[in-house]
Design an enzyme around this catalytic site. Sequence first.
Site, PDB file in Angstrom:
ATOM      1  N   HIS A 133      28.736  43.281 -32.790  1.00 50.55           N
ATOM      2  CA  HIS A 133      27.676  44.338 -32.253  1.00 50.55           C
ATOM      3  C   HIS A 133      27.247  44.089 -30.921  1.00 50.55           C
ATOM      4  CE1 HIS A 133      26.470  45.690 -36.313  1.00 50.55           C
ATOM      5  NE2 HIS A 133      26.772  44.502 -36.839  1.00 50.55           N
ATOM      6  N   CYS A 188      29.541  48.717 -30.142  1.00 52.58           N
ATOM      7  CA  CYS A 188      28.760  49.905 -29.683  1.00 52.58           C
ATOM      8  C   CYS A 188      28.760  49.884 -28.301  1.00 52.58           C
ATOM      9  CB  CYS A 188      27.317  50.035 -30.271  1.00 52.58           C
ATOM     10  SG  CYS A 188      27.276  49.993 -32.158  1.00 52.58           S
TER      11      CYS A 188
END
Lengths: 390, 544
Positions: A155, A197
């Site tokens: 992440h 991301c």
Amino acid sequence: MKILTLWSLFSTYLLASSLNIENHAAQFFSSGHTNNWAVLVCTSRFWFNYRHVANTLSVYRSVKRLGIPDSHIVLMLADDMACNHRNPKPATVFSHKNMELNVYGDDVEVDYRGYEVTVENFLRVLTGRLPPSTPRSKRLLSDDRSNILIYLTGHGGNGFLKFQDSEEISNVELADAFEQMWQKRRYNELLFIIDTCQGASMYERFYSPNLMALASSQVGEDSLSHQPDLAIGVHLMDRYTFYLLEFLEDIHPASKTNMNDLFKVCPKSQCVSTPGHRTDLFLRDPGSVLITDFFGSVRKVEITMETINLTDPIEQVEQSPVNGELQKERNSYVDQLPVSEIIHQKPKQRDWHPPDGFILGLWTLILLVFFKTLAFQETAVGSKPPYRVQ
Amino acid sequence: MHHGFSVCVCHSERRRGQLAALSIAAVVILIGVPLWWRTTETYRAWLPVSQIQELANLQLQLSADVEVVFARGTVTPEQQKKVPLTLTQDDEHVVDGDLRTTICDLMVTKYEGCKVSNVLNSFVSRGHSVEVQDVDVYVGQRRTALLRIGAQTRVGRTLEQLLSHLEPRVKQVLQVMSFSHTDITAALSDRVRLSPGNKESIADSMRAFKSSPGYEITFSLLNPDPKSHRLHWDIEGAVQTYIQPLLRKLAPLANFSIDSQTLYYAMLGVNPRFDSSRSAYTLNSDSLAHVINPVEARLGSNAASSNPVLNFLLYVPDAHHSPLHINDHKKQEVPSNAFHSPRWGGIMVYNVNDFYGPEAAFPVDINIDMAKVMGVFLAQLRLLLGVQSSAPPPRFLVAPCSSAGIADWELDRLMWSRSVENIATATTTITSLAQLLDQIGNIVINDNIAQQVSSAVTSLQLAVAELESGNLRFALQYSKEAILASERAFFDPSLLHLLYFPDDQKFAIYIPLFLPMCVPILLSLLKIVSDARQRRREKHAKAD
């Protein structure tokens, strides 16, 4: 007529084969590397981040299939999915729904596992600043002729990547680590792939030469996962790595596919996010860089033309007798760990830090004194009995 | 009266309050702020930054002594008296913007009554055939070379012509035997990225291992077919006889550790093709690159050290795929039946089908001819360690390798390039470390790091001085010490700069600590100031 075509075919074949030889010679010198390393890192833990471990293991599998040996791969997995209590199929990590492809197998060598995957250890591996007791399998022993592939997944956000849900690495730190690697010439060329991301933010700050970077999404975009598996109950792969794995399955150790094809993997229609890449720091043209320059390990080979003519006979290694008789080596046990010393060790002297509540106590005291004087002032004014006017 | 008394009381109370606020502010500013400053300071030991800056502008001077001996009959007695006793020649090369190497040769002339033809005759009598006409220079085992002056130059030459004829040829010999500009540039490839010039020089620089304090050599015997062949190799004796002399000579350069192993059922990763014209199995040169990877996974290595590993594999093909030959690009059989990979090691294929007939009882006992095997491995070892230089210039004849495996001048050559390489690497390491520590103010510099840096700097200065005076062994020793100390300092585990704090994060840490404390103090100080101003205004008003 037939003879003419036959002859022309033959001559073109000859030409092609001679060109092929020239190409091989040219390729020897074009890439400039003699060995390959790979550092594959999965940074997130917990069962619902199954897809990150599957991502990393898929890339590991491809890299091993194309020839890089385990001794040259540093695999860091932040959590154990194969033996997780919630895994309905223990000892497997699947990367395709309907459980078609098990990427865990029985020859997976994880070098850093679980809580050992920290920002500090990652930077130590990259820069080489490991304690002397670290075994060889946990070190990145690259030299100035090594091509390194670095794959990160987890992440992330704008300018950082989260490790273990408790700390993060920033893009500046990563760029500085690469610069330190360059200063010590710990790589010849480096390919950096990140699947998180806003992954493109992580390569914005690079400034060392010979770096090529790929990311799964631009700043402001999220990288999406590919498909859930209803039996296992979590998403199995991220989209970018899924299409990357599909692309790599077509590559074999002798293939000549180049980097421009890699840049086209997972267009926006399939990935929803826009993959990005950065090649301005790379000296060679990406079209001349083979996929196997980074993902595989194609060795350069030279035929040994000369030999040395050795004529001396082998001298026998003799045992020299001591005191008239052969001295046998006495075998003895190696000194066991000095357990008593370790147990009764004095704790190491650490630097003195003031107690934690110090600052808190200090300003509590100050506030107390302040308000006390304020209150004292008020009560002093109020408590004086009013003098009666005579 | 009541009014005056209360005013008086208020005034003393207020005074006390003001004193309290002022004293708290004083404590905070005079004691608190310095205390905070000292306790959040990082310990940074002193580094010799100015000396490091000086080292960054590296100027190397390499000098080699050459003794020129004129054989009888080459120089007339009158010319003998006029030849200068010493001659120094300087050659300056700029390798990079800030790096210069100066190469100077000192030539000392001496006269001795030796005859050149005697030496060549004894060479011929030892069984080597040499066409004396084709050879102008013969380079011997130790540090001598024989130059032949052409017949037309022997008679009627003046001294100046003789010397001018000699100088470039002596220089050429020196370039072959000691160092040349390309060698030094290759050794400095750490600092100076080699422009893709000569393909041969790039291949040379890629092939040899970089300078390292130690190397591990592993000899492996691969037996894919233990049912048919029971192989015996006297590896200990062979290493002792053939490899150890070379390694003993190379001892000043690095430590070597040797081990050996036998691997059973280890196959090559490629299938050889059967060539019916030669009734043998063949391996193409293209498929050789894919042989190494499957085998490497099984080789293992010494887990305790981080030294580079050289692997030498001896592969005995299985009975169904014997004999196995390696073909080169032109589909010709390679006589040595071996190949090597740069910076990895070498593989040799040893065919044993000649040792037994078709009716032999399996498994067959086979003794491997270690002299032949070690001949190939020794040649590959020389290439991989950088001992072998590129092909000598035309009309040069180099004496073949002795049993020691390395000639004295080859050793010198290697020592020159290693010293230069070590000095360049250590300098780069120290300067980049100093730059890094300068840039990041938060890193703690322990005493041991400062000590290592200082000793590295001292060793570097000594090494450069020794190179200038031409003491090769001392220069190499100092350069090794320098590189060890600099690597230890650079790779010290405590230097992790995990301390990247952007400024906004610093504010975010300190504000919750200091703001609640400072707000009451500031407010009371402001109150004091405004009260004082009010009183001064009242005083002025009263005065008016």
